[in-house]
Each structure stands twice: as C-alpha cells, then as structure tokens.
Design a protein around this motif. Structure first.
Motif, PDB file in Angstrom:
ATOM      1  N   TYR A   1     -14.774  -9.812  11.865  1.00 50.63           N
ATOM      2  CA  TYR A   1     -14.521 -10.113  10.832  1.00 50.63           C
ATOM      3  C   TYR A   1     -14.101 -10.655  10.036  1.00 50.63           C
ATOM      4  CZ  TYR A   1     -16.905  -5.612  12.290  1.00 50.63           C
ATOM      5  OH  TYR A   1     -17.316  -4.731  12.968  1.00 50.63           O
ATOM      6  N   ALA A   2     -12.913 -11.482   9.943  1.00 46.79           N
ATOM      7  CA  ALA A   2     -12.541 -12.490   9.180  1.00 46.79           C
ATOM      8  C   ALA A   2     -13.615 -13.287   8.881  1.00 46.79           C
ATOM      9  CB  ALA A   2     -11.405 -13.131  10.292  1.00 46.79           C
ATOM     10  N   ILE A   3     -14.766 -13.985   9.866  1.00 50.92           N
ATOM     11  CA  ILE A   3     -15.682 -14.639   9.221  1.00 50.92           C
ATOM     12  C   ILE A   3     -16.944 -13.974   8.594  1.00 50.92           C
ATOM     13  CG2 ILE A   3     -17.838 -16.162  10.422  1.00 50.92           C
ATOM     14  CD1 ILE A   3     -16.492 -16.065  13.181  1.00 50.92           C
ATOM     15  N   PHE A   4     -16.793 -12.353   8.748  1.00 46.62           N
ATOM     16  CA  PHE A   4     -17.981 -11.876   7.760  1.00 46.62           C
ATOM     17  C   PHE A   4     -17.269 -11.955   6.363  1.00 46.62           C
ATOM     18  CE2 PHE A   4     -18.398  -8.147   6.261  1.00 46.62           C
ATOM     19  CZ  PHE A   4     -19.941  -7.785   5.727  1.00 46.62           C
ATOM     20  N   LEU A   5     -15.916 -11.285   6.223  1.00 44.57           N
ATOM     21  CA  LEU A   5     -15.387 -11.577   4.734  1.00 44.57           C
ATOM     22  C   LEU A   5     -15.389 -13.228   3.958  1.00 44.57           C
ATOM     23  CD1 LEU A   5     -12.453  -8.980   5.781  1.00 44.57           C
ATOM     24  CD2 LEU A   5     -14.717  -8.992   5.086  1.00 44.57           C
ATOM     25  N   LYS A   6     -15.064 -13.828   5.364  1.00 48.73           N
ATOM     26  CA  LYS A   6     -15.442 -15.324   4.420  1.00 48.73           C
ATOM     27  C   LYS A   6     -16.102 -15.539   4.030  1.00 48.73           C
ATOM     28  CE  LYS A   6     -13.493 -19.435   3.894  1.00 48.73           C
ATOM     29  NZ  LYS A   6     -13.110 -19.903   3.128  1.00 48.73           N
ATOM     30  N   ASN A   7     -18.115 -15.867   5.224  1.00 49.03           N
ATOM     31  CA  ASN A   7     -18.992 -16.111   5.089  1.00 49.03           C
ATOM     32  C   ASN A   7     -19.497 -15.211   3.647  1.00 49.03           C
ATOM     33  OD1 ASN A   7     -19.132 -18.478   6.023  1.00 49.03           O
ATOM     34  ND2 ASN A   7     -20.260 -17.074   8.143  1.00 49.03           N
ATOM     35  N   TYR A   8     -19.504 -13.646   3.500  1.00 53.35           N
ATOM     36  CA  TYR A   8     -20.643 -12.868   2.311  1.00 53.35           C
ATOM     37  C   TYR A   8     -19.523 -12.244   1.367  1.00 53.35           C
ATOM     38  CZ  TYR A   8     -23.777 -13.075   6.700  1.00 53.35           C
ATOM     39  OH  TYR A   8     -24.499 -14.232   7.840  1.00 53.35           O
ATOM     40  N   PHE A   9     -18.086 -12.789   1.959  1.00 53.00           N
ATOM     41  CA  PHE A   9     -17.459 -11.935   0.617  1.00 53.00           C
ATOM     42  C   PHE A   9     -17.016 -13.376  -0.212  1.00 53.00           C
ATOM     43  CE2 PHE A   9     -18.635  -8.527   2.748  1.00 53.00           C
ATOM     44  CZ  PHE A   9     -18.809  -7.917   1.687  1.00 53.00           C
TER      45      PHE A   9
ATOM     46  N   LEU B   1     -17.030 -20.581  15.509  1.00 52.56           N
ATOM     47  CA  LEU B   1     -16.805 -21.010  14.551  1.00 52.56           C
ATOM     48  C   LEU B   1     -18.292 -21.737  13.492  1.00 52.56           C
ATOM     49  CD1 LEU B   1     -13.505 -21.592  13.161  1.00 52.56           C
ATOM     50  CD2 LEU B   1     -13.848 -19.928  13.078  1.00 52.56           C
ATOM     51  N   THR B   2     -18.467 -22.654  15.047  1.00 51.87           N
ATOM     52  CA  THR B   2     -19.591 -23.572  15.068  1.00 51.87           C
ATOM     53  C   THR B   2     -21.222 -22.888  14.892  1.00 51.87           C
ATOM     54  OG1 THR B   2     -18.475 -25.221  16.146  1.00 51.87           O
ATOM     55  CG2 THR B   2     -20.969 -25.033  15.605  1.00 51.87           C
ATOM     56  N   ALA B   3     -20.690 -21.163  15.038  1.00 52.40           N
ATOM     57  CA  ALA B   3     -22.110 -20.837  15.379  1.00 52.40           C
ATOM     58  C   ALA B   3     -21.977 -19.825  13.903  1.00 52.40           C
ATOM     59  CB  ALA B   3     -22.242 -19.680  16.616  1.00 52.40           C
ATOM     60  N   ASN B   4     -21.516 -19.829  12.693  1.00 55.68           N
ATOM     61  CA  ASN B   4     -21.107 -19.371  11.621  1.00 55.68           C
ATOM     62  C   ASN B   4     -21.167 -20.490  10.290  1.00 55.68           C
ATOM     63  OD1 ASN B   4     -21.029 -16.700  12.265  1.00 55.68           O
ATOM     64  ND2 ASN B   4     -20.153 -16.932  13.864  1.00 55.68           N
TER      65      ASN B   4
ATOM     66  N   ASP C   1     -10.301 -15.176   1.323  1.00 58.63           N
ATOM     67  CA  ASP C   1      -9.553 -16.202   2.282  1.00 58.63           C
ATOM     68  C   ASP C   1      -9.270 -15.264   3.345  1.00 58.63           C
ATOM     69  OD1 ASP C   1      -7.503 -17.328   3.530  1.00 58.63           O
ATOM     70  OD2 ASP C   1      -6.484 -17.690   1.689  1.00 58.63           O
ATOM     71  N   THR C   2      -9.614 -15.796   4.434  1.00 54.04           N
ATOM     72  CA  THR C   2      -9.398 -14.796   5.571  1.00 54.04           C
ATOM     73  C   THR C   2      -8.444 -15.233   6.441  1.00 54.04           C
ATOM     74  OG1 THR C   2     -11.388 -15.715   6.906  1.00 54.04           O
ATOM     75  CG2 THR C   2     -11.431 -13.379   5.258  1.00 54.04           C
ATOM     76  N   THR C   3      -7.268 -14.760   7.291  1.00 49.69           N
ATOM     77  CA  THR C   3      -6.998 -15.389   8.433  1.00 49.69           C
ATOM     78  C   THR C   3      -6.919 -14.247   9.533  1.00 49.69           C
ATOM     79  OG1 THR C   3      -5.124 -15.645   7.516  1.00 49.69           O
ATOM     80  CG2 THR C   3      -4.143 -15.589   9.273  1.00 49.69           C
ATOM     81  N   LEU C   4      -7.105 -14.832  10.859  1.00 50.85           N
ATOM     82  CA  LEU C   4      -6.669 -14.317  12.188  1.00 50.85           C
ATOM     83  C   LEU C   4      -5.896 -14.137  12.740  1.00 50.85           C
ATOM     84  CD1 LEU C   4      -8.819 -12.516  14.526  1.00 50.85           C
ATOM     85  CD2 LEU C   4      -9.312 -15.406  15.338  1.00 50.85           C
ATOM     86  N   PHE C   5      -5.553 -13.318  12.944  1.00 51.98           N
ATOM     87  CA  PHE C   5      -4.284 -12.520  13.808  1.00 51.98           C
ATOM     88  C   PHE C   5      -4.183 -12.258  15.205  1.00 51.98           C
ATOM     89  CE2 PHE C   5       0.160 -10.684  15.299  1.00 51.98           C
ATOM     90  CZ  PHE C   5       0.094 -11.604  15.122  1.00 51.98           C
ATOM     91  N   ASP C   6      -3.868 -12.359  16.009  1.00 47.48           N
ATOM     92  CA  ASP C   6      -3.820 -12.206  17.688  1.00 47.48           C
ATOM     93  C   ASP C   6      -2.912 -12.580  18.424  1.00 47.48           C
ATOM     94  OD1 ASP C   6      -4.822 -10.574  20.702  1.00 47.48           O
ATOM     95  OD2 ASP C   6      -6.837 -10.614  19.243  1.00 47.48           O
ATOM     96  N   PHE C   7      -3.410 -11.734  20.096  1.00 48.48           N
ATOM     97  CA  PHE C   7      -1.731 -12.644  20.408  1.00 48.48           C
ATOM     98  C   PHE C   7      -2.359 -13.397  21.789  1.00 48.48           C
ATOM     99  CE2 PHE C   7      -2.878  -9.536  23.755  1.00 48.48           C
ATOM    100  CZ  PHE C   7      -2.194  -9.126  24.852  1.00 48.48           C
ATOM    101  N   TYR C   8      -3.566 -13.320  21.930  1.00 44.89           N
ATOM    102  CA  TYR C   8      -4.353 -14.088  22.570  1.00 44.89           C
ATOM    103  C   TYR C   8      -5.676 -14.816  21.796  1.00 44.89           C
ATOM    104  CZ  TYR C   8      -6.787 -15.994  26.079  1.00 44.89           C
ATOM    105  OH  TYR C   8      -7.587 -16.942  27.515  1.00 44.89           O
ATOM    106  N   VAL C   9      -5.461 -16.104  21.834  1.00 43.55           N
ATOM    107  CA  VAL C   9      -6.947 -17.314  21.078  1.00 43.55           C
ATOM    108  C   VAL C   9      -7.304 -17.858  22.328  1.00 43.55           C
ATOM    109  CG1 VAL C   9      -7.457 -18.612  19.569  1.00 43.55           C
ATOM    110  CG2 VAL C   9      -5.555 -15.890  18.973  1.00 43.55           C
TER     111      VAL C   9
ATOM    112  N   ASP D   1     -11.587 -23.381   8.329  1.00 45.46           N
ATOM    113  CA  ASP D   1     -12.056 -22.364   7.041  1.00 45.46           C
ATOM    114  C   ASP D   1     -11.268 -21.338   7.690  1.00 45.46           C
ATOM    115  OD1 ASP D   1     -13.712 -24.306   5.894  1.00 45.46           O
ATOM    116  OD2 ASP D   1     -14.844 -23.494   7.362  1.00 45.46           O
ATOM    117  N   ILE D   2     -10.954 -20.625   8.330  1.00 46.59           N
ATOM    118  CA  ILE D   2     -10.143 -19.826   9.261  1.00 46.59           C
ATOM    119  C   ILE D   2      -9.234 -19.860   9.567  1.00 46.59           C
ATOM    120  CG2 ILE D   2     -10.384 -17.970  10.612  1.00 46.59           C
ATOM    121  CD1 ILE D   2     -12.765 -17.235   8.732  1.00 46.59           C
ATOM    122  N   LYS D   3      -7.528 -19.572   8.657  1.00 43.10           N
ATOM    123  CA  LYS D   3      -6.702 -19.053   9.487  1.00 43.10           C
ATOM    124  C   LYS D   3      -6.525 -18.928  10.460  1.00 43.10           C
ATOM    125  CE  LYS D   3      -4.575 -19.516   4.903  1.00 43.10           C
ATOM    126  NZ  LYS D   3      -5.517 -19.754   4.301  1.00 43.10           N
TER     127      LYS D   3
END
Length: 248
Positions: free
Chosen positions: A57-65, A85-88, A68-76, A94-96
């Motif tokens: 969804y961070a990618i979706f909002l970045k590419n189509y809208f 990211l490469t596939a997109n 400025d998007t950020t991804l937060f998770d306790f496991y990356v 590009d995504i924090k």
C-alpha cells in the motif's frame, strides 16, 4: 497475557515461506476505490503504512497518487523488500522504511494519513493497538484501517481448514460497532466502520490442501461470487473485510 498474537519468528517464517511476492501493484489493488474517494476529498500529501511489510500500500499510494510514503514494521526482510520495489520501478530511497516496535517507538514525524491493512487483528487489546496509530497522525489527519472478517463464511473456512492461522487472529476485533466505539473513546471524529466487499474466501495454506478440498472451496467461492453479483450486499456473513475510517 501478552497483547501480541504473533511474534518476530512467526513473521520471519511467514515471509520466507511465501513465493511470488515481487509483483507490480496494480492500479485496481484491493481497496483502490476507497483510497480514490478518500484522496479526492481530503488534502493528503504524506502517509505511513503500519505493519505493512512488504509495503504494497505504501507503493500503491506512491505510484498512483504521488504521496510521500513510509513503511513501518517490526520485521523487514530486506531482500524481499528490494525485489518488491524493483518490480514496481522504485528504488530503495523512494519509500522510507522504519523497522521498529509500535509499543516502544517514538515517531519522529506525523503524517496526513496513517493506515494499516491486516494489523490490528493480531493483538488482544484492539483499542490499544488502534491508539498506537494515533501517535503517527497529524491533527486533522485521516486514520484508515482494514482487517479481515472471520465472523462469517470466510471464518468458517479458516476454522475448518487452517485453525492455526485462525488462532493468530483476535476474532473479537472483527466487529464494526465495537471498532467505532473504540475510536470515539479515543477522541476521533467522523468515524465510519463497516463490512466491505461482496464475497471472498482464502486460505494461507491452500497449496497444502487436498484436491477434494480445493475443488470444494473453488465451488464455494464461485457460488458466493455469483450470489453477491446478483444481490450485491455487504454483510457480516459474506463480506471478506472490515474497514474503519476516522479523523483525528
């Protein structure tokens, strides 16, 4: 009792067992109509996706809208993230990305939109995990949360064929009225909570099911799709998701 129904090891095993994660997120990705409506009516320039690895969804909002998007998770899982990211057609910058624990992390900034899709149902204290979203949200900002609905047909499928996965979810969180009450208790405004989607079922362990089970579930899926196309209702019994929206 711990608030978490999963741990870091669970998610490491989960993502490492997955295949086909690196795909181009389409313009009609799940909930795209809701995001289109939301972004047409609100002034939103920044967004953070909580518990959202690998960041679709961070990618979706970045590419189509263009947000400025950020991804937060306790496991990356960095190799998987790079592939996605490469596939997109995106680079790492590009995504924090923030790897941290929602229960200990102190946000360095706030965002116009805070979203999570499939996060809050993995915690015992639903009101508390919703409150954790708010520290990231600007005053006047929008909270957008989705979770699966395992209280209807899809829940029966989970219980019958993948009880282990079912037990990783807090079923009591899957109640729109209760979710709305939590938001009002937390001081949020313009709260909307409802079942979403006409019909769908899925299994995380579908590949491990027998041919008979796969055929039955395919027939059930088709029957549900045909019925809800003729009678396009959103309900506790049939809808696959619950959506929660509110303003801080």
């Amino acid at each position: 009792m711990s608030n978490e129904l999963t741990d870091r090891k669970f998610w490491a095993n989960y993502w490492e067992s997955k295949t086909g994660l690196a795909f181009k997120v389409p313009a009609n990705y799940t909930f795209h109509k809701l995001f289109e409506q939301l972004l047409a009516n609100e002034s939103i320039g920044s967004a953070i996706e909580l518990g959202g690895f690998p960041g679709y969804y961070a990618i979706f909002l970045k590419n189509y809208f263009g947000l400025d998007t950020t991804l937060f998770d306790f496991y990356v899982h960095q190799p998987v993230l790079k592939q996605v990211l490469t596939a997109n057609n995106l680079k790492e910058q590009d995504i924090k990305v923030i790897e941290g624990d929602l229960f200990n992390y102190q946000p360095q900034q706030q965002y116009d939109l805070v979203l999570s899709c499939g996060l809050i149902e993995h915690f015992n204290d639903t009101k508390d995990i919703i409150s954790r979203h708010l520290q990231f949200l600007k005053p006047g900002g929008t909270l957008f949360i989705t979770l699966p609905n395992f209280t209807g047909v899809n829940g029966w499928v989970q219980r019958r064929y993948d009880m282990d996965n079912y037990n990783k979810h807090n079923i009591s969180s899957m109640n729109p009225s209760k979710l709305a009450d939590y938001c009002y208790d937390l001081g949020l405004q313009k709260v909307e909570a409802s079942y979403y989607g006409h019909f769908s079922i899925w299994l995380e362990n579908m590949k491990q099911q027998s041919g008979v089970t796969k055929s039955f579930l395919k027939a059930l899926w088709l029957a549900g799709k045909v019925f809800t196309k003729a009678v396009p209702i959103e309900s506790k019994a049939l809808s696959p998701y619950i959506v929660l929206k509110a303003i801080k």
